[in-house]
Enzyme design. Structure first.
Site, PDB file in Angstrom:
ATOM      1  N   GLU A 107     -56.498  27.024 -28.755  1.00  0.00           N
ATOM      2  CA  GLU A 107     -55.104  26.710 -28.384  1.00  0.00           C
ATOM      3  C   GLU A 107     -54.930  25.232 -28.697  1.00  0.00           C
ATOM      4  O   GLU A 107     -55.372  24.376 -27.930  1.00  0.00           O
ATOM      5  CB  GLU A 107     -54.887  26.958 -26.885  1.00  0.00           C
ATOM      6  CG  GLU A 107     -55.057  28.397 -26.448  1.00  0.00           C
ATOM      7  CD  GLU A 107     -53.819  29.242 -26.708  1.00  0.00           C
ATOM      8  OE1 GLU A 107     -52.814  28.703 -27.203  1.00  0.00           O
ATOM      9  OE2 GLU A 107     -53.886  30.446 -26.441  1.00  0.00           O
ATOM     10  N   CYS A 158     -48.036  21.068 -25.039  1.00  0.00           N
ATOM     11  CA  CYS A 158     -48.215  21.513 -26.422  1.00  0.00           C
ATOM     12  C   CYS A 158     -46.991  22.251 -26.931  1.00  0.00           C
ATOM     13  O   CYS A 158     -46.817  22.401 -28.130  1.00  0.00           O
ATOM     14  CB  CYS A 158     -49.443  22.401 -26.506  1.00  0.00           C
ATOM     15  SG  CYS A 158     -49.416  23.686 -25.260  1.00  0.00           S
TER      16      CYS A 158
HETATM   17  P1  NAP Z   1     -58.642  16.576 -26.883  1.00  0.00           P
HETATM   18  O1  NAP Z   1     -58.853  15.134 -27.029  1.00  0.00           O
HETATM   19  O2  NAP Z   1     -58.900  17.457 -28.024  1.00  0.00           O
HETATM   20  O3  NAP Z   1     -59.490  17.021 -25.629  1.00  0.00           O
HETATM   21  C1  NAP Z   1     -59.532  18.368 -25.202  1.00  0.00           C
HETATM   22  C2  NAP Z   1     -60.875  18.617 -24.575  1.00  0.00           C
HETATM   23  O4  NAP Z   1     -61.896  18.452 -25.568  1.00  0.00           O
HETATM   24  C3  NAP Z   1     -61.218  17.655 -23.451  1.00  0.00           C
HETATM   25  O5  NAP Z   1     -61.946  18.342 -22.457  1.00  0.00           O
HETATM   26  C4  NAP Z   1     -62.099  16.651 -24.145  1.00  0.00           C
HETATM   27  O6  NAP Z   1     -62.978  15.994 -23.273  1.00  0.00           O
HETATM   28  C5  NAP Z   1     -62.859  17.545 -25.080  1.00  0.00           C
HETATM   29  N1  NAP Z   1     -63.489  16.856 -26.191  1.00  0.00           N
HETATM   30  C6  NAP Z   1     -63.010  15.814 -26.899  1.00  0.00           C
HETATM   31  N2  NAP Z   1     -63.905  15.473 -27.865  1.00  0.00           N
HETATM   32  C7  NAP Z   1     -64.955  16.318 -27.737  1.00  0.00           C
HETATM   33  C8  NAP Z   1     -66.193  16.471 -28.421  1.00  0.00           C
HETATM   34  N3  NAP Z   1     -66.537  15.701 -29.441  1.00  0.00           N
HETATM   35  N4  NAP Z   1     -67.030  17.444 -28.012  1.00  0.00           N
HETATM   36  C9  NAP Z   1     -66.703  18.242 -26.985  1.00  0.00           C
HETATM   37  N5  NAP Z   1     -65.559  18.141 -26.298  1.00  0.00           N
HETATM   38  C10 NAP Z   1     -64.688  17.191 -26.677  1.00  0.00           C
HETATM   39  O7  NAP Z   1     -57.133  16.902 -26.436  1.00  0.00           O
HETATM   40  P2  NAP Z   1     -56.345  16.290 -25.223  1.00  0.00           P
HETATM   41  O8  NAP Z   1     -55.831  14.965 -25.619  1.00  0.00           O
HETATM   42  O9  NAP Z   1     -57.129  16.396 -23.968  1.00  0.00           O
HETATM   43  O10 NAP Z   1     -55.166  17.327 -25.073  1.00  0.00           O
HETATM   44  C11 NAP Z   1     -53.968  17.203 -25.730  1.00  0.00           C
HETATM   45  C12 NAP Z   1     -53.911  18.184 -26.881  1.00  0.00           C
HETATM   46  O11 NAP Z   1     -54.083  19.509 -26.384  1.00  0.00           O
HETATM   47  C13 NAP Z   1     -52.560  18.193 -27.556  1.00  0.00           C
HETATM   48  O12 NAP Z   1     -52.721  18.259 -28.945  1.00  0.00           O
HETATM   49  C14 NAP Z   1     -51.912  19.480 -27.039  1.00  0.00           C
HETATM   50  O13 NAP Z   1     -50.928  20.004 -27.894  1.00  0.00           O
HETATM   51  C15 NAP Z   1     -53.097  20.366 -26.915  1.00  0.00           C
HETATM   52  N6  NAP Z   1     -52.810  21.463 -25.985  1.00  0.00           N
HETATM   53  C16 NAP Z   1     -52.659  22.709 -26.513  1.00  0.00           C
HETATM   54  C17 NAP Z   1     -52.343  23.763 -25.672  1.00  0.00           C
HETATM   55  C18 NAP Z   1     -52.153  25.130 -26.232  1.00  0.00           C
HETATM   56  O14 NAP Z   1     -52.161  26.078 -25.461  1.00  0.00           O
HETATM   57  N7  NAP Z   1     -51.996  25.312 -27.537  1.00  0.00           N
HETATM   58  C19 NAP Z   1     -52.203  23.552 -24.298  1.00  0.00           C
HETATM   59  C20 NAP Z   1     -52.370  22.270 -23.798  1.00  0.00           C
HETATM   60  C21 NAP Z   1     -52.684  21.231 -24.667  1.00  0.00           C
HETATM   61  P3  NAP Z   1     -62.615  14.545 -22.688  1.00  0.00           P
HETATM   62  O15 NAP Z   1     -61.180  14.596 -22.267  1.00  0.00           O
HETATM   63  O16 NAP Z   1     -63.541  14.431 -21.603  1.00  0.00           O
HETATM   64  O17 NAP Z   1     -62.832  13.603 -23.826  1.00  0.00           O
END
Ligand code: NAP
Length: 485
Positions: free
Chosen positions: A254, A288
């Protein structure tokens, strides 16, 4: 200082195999409304992640073997405890994530709804009997739990993004290791406290947080993990999904969106304005499915802009715990910088700011003043990338075909919105949009009873609804050869 009616909800350790595990190292959790540290959480890494996979693997056979009705009972108890603790869970969420308390209460209800929905679905994970391809053949298809599930979730919905994965996984008979975002771990850990109190057996639901790359490495490469479910940004999702292929895991993603919000000349202007406010500014624009590009037909453009401007001017960004706040802070300083960069880029390309909200929050908070821009060109950054903040930009279009072309000119495909009073046009445009979800005359599209998910680079898999269990079961064919008597 976090003051809760039920202080047991505030824990800071990992939850592995039914036990709370501290760590020598910790990381701090900040309140984005003030920049103050509100908790220190145990920082775990690959070793703890492996122990959590051990625990989930050990718990799997007994949990999968339970009757579906028994698993449903545990889920129902968990749901009831979440609802009973709504006020504390909402307060915790506002403190670590920033959203106004009313939105946090709404998210807790939304999060709980996935648990009750999948408690009901647990008893309907039916198989199929297919007429045999010969007289002696019996073909039976059963749906079995996929196994140990690993889930990684973001900070923008610290409870609901968890329950819409864990609900169907547990209902199907899977066990779970969850890594929540390090920006919002307290809400996730509180859910584990309540799962424990609901009597869900040790090892069925585990939480590890800390070193994201190290934990992510284990969750995407350990062969015992059979399913990986990720919600977050597109680049991180792509990278982690690629790692999962080494052990051929089932994957659901997602990812990010770039939602078009299309307003036709024949739209109900009040409905379109309230839809745009709900879709663009909920969670300060950090969802999102947020409207990212507002496409408005030329005949209604000026009237729509004026009506939206008067609503944007009422937005007041402040501490989510304060009564007058209708917009919380952004999650961190980088998020504020991105909104500013998108605004400045649009203005440099000829856009004009016609309305701004207020900032009433304390110094030290990550506040972005809401803004409405008109005359935004199609190639502005805010039209090409997910802004993830309270910045609305209007793009003018002439014909229906132009709206569909502009809307589909993106690699994302999560949610889109259409406002029109012409039924045929509504159907035509909804069918022509390359998105997983279309809101027709509504800015609110998420509910536990309907499938949520994207196409293109917004990911694959669906959460919620009767389809939400599919990602957590494998089909097994039992082809039986029967001797005639
Ligand atoms: P993110 O930076 O990709 O982080 C998401 C998760 O991945 C967090 O738990 C993060 O941990 C973890 N993560 C980051 N780098 C990682 C790595 N190298 N290895 C393992 N895990 C890792 O995204 P975000 O900024 O939290 O969330 C915003 C994004 O989510 C937006 O693009 C939004 O559109 C999307 N989103 C999509 C949906 C959907 O249903 N399509 C719903 C909600 C949000 P840490 O935070 O601890 O670094």
């Amino acid at each position: 200082m976090i003051d809760l009616a039920n202080p047991e909800l505030l824990r800071t350790e990992a939850y592995i195999g039914g036990a709370w595990q501290g760590s020598e190292e910790s990381y701090s959790v900040q309140n984005p409304a003030s920049g103050e540290t509100i908790a220190h959480v145990a920082r775990h890494g690959s070793q703890s992640a492996s122990l959590a996979v051990d625990a989930a693997s050990a718990a799997l056979p007994a949990w999968a073997a339970l009757g579906a009705g028994d698993r449903a009972q545990f889920l129902r108890r968990w749901h009831d405890l979440i609802v009973a603790n709504t006020e504390d869970l909402a307060r915790l969420m506002t403190l670590e994530q920033g959203k106004p308390l009313a939105e946090s209460r709404g998210e807790i209800a939304y999060a709980a709804s996935f648990i009750s929905w999948f408690a009901e679905e647990a008893r309907r994970i039916n198989g199929t009997v297919i007429p045999g391809n010969s007289a002696s053949r019996r073909l039976t298809v059963i749906r079995q739990p996929v196994g140990v599930v690993a889930a990684i979730t973001p900070w923008n919905f610290p409870a609901a993004m968890i329950t819409r994965k864990v609900g169907p996984a547990l209902a199907a008979g899977c066990t779970v290791v969850l890594k929540p975002s390090e920006l919002t771990p307290l809400s996730a850990i509180a859910l584990a406290v309540l799962a424990d109190a609901a009597g869900i057996a040790a090892g069925v639901f585990n939480i590890v947080s800390g070193d994201a790359p190290a934990i992510g490495d284990v969750l995407t490469t350990d062969p015992r993990v059979r399913k990986f479910s990720f919600t977050g940004s597109t680049p991180v999702g792509k990278m982690l999904a690629a790692k999962c292929m080494g052990t051929v895991k089932r994957v659901s993603l997602e990812l990010g969106g770039n939602a078009p919000f299309i307003v036709f000349d024949d739209a109900d202007i009040d409905a379109a304005v309230s839809g745009a406010m709900a879709s663009k500014f909920r969670n300060s624009g950090q969802t999102c499915v947020c409207a990212n590009r507002i496409l408005v037909q030329h005949g209604i453009y000026d009237r729509f802009a004026a009506a939206l401007a008067s609503e944007v001017a009422k937005l007041s960004a402040g501490d989510g715990l304060a009564d007058e706040t209708n917009q919380g802070p952004l999650i961190n300083a980088d998020a504020v910088r991105k909104v500013t960069a998108h605004r400045d880029d649009a203005v440099a390309r000829g856009a004009r700011i016609i309305a701004r909200g207020q900032v009433t929050g304390p110094a030290g908070g990550h506040f972005a003043r809401a803004a409405l821009l008109v005359d935004v060109p199609e190639d502005a950054l805010l039209a090409r990338e997910e802004t993830f903040g309270p910045l609305a930009g209007l793009i003018r279009f002439d014909e229906e075909a132009d709206a569909i072309r502009i809307a589909n000119a993106t690699t994302a495909g999560l949610a889109a919105y259409v406002f029109t009073n012409d039924h045929d046009r509504g159907v035509r445009v909804s069918e022509g949009l390359a998105y997983g979800i279309v809101g027709l005359n509504t800015g609110a599209v998420s509910t536990e009873v309907a499938p949520f998910g994207g196409i293109k680079e917004s990911g694959f898999g669906r959460e919620g609804s009767q389809f939400g269990v599919d990602d957590y079961v494998s089909l097994k064919l039992i082809a039986a050869e029967i001797k005639a008597k």
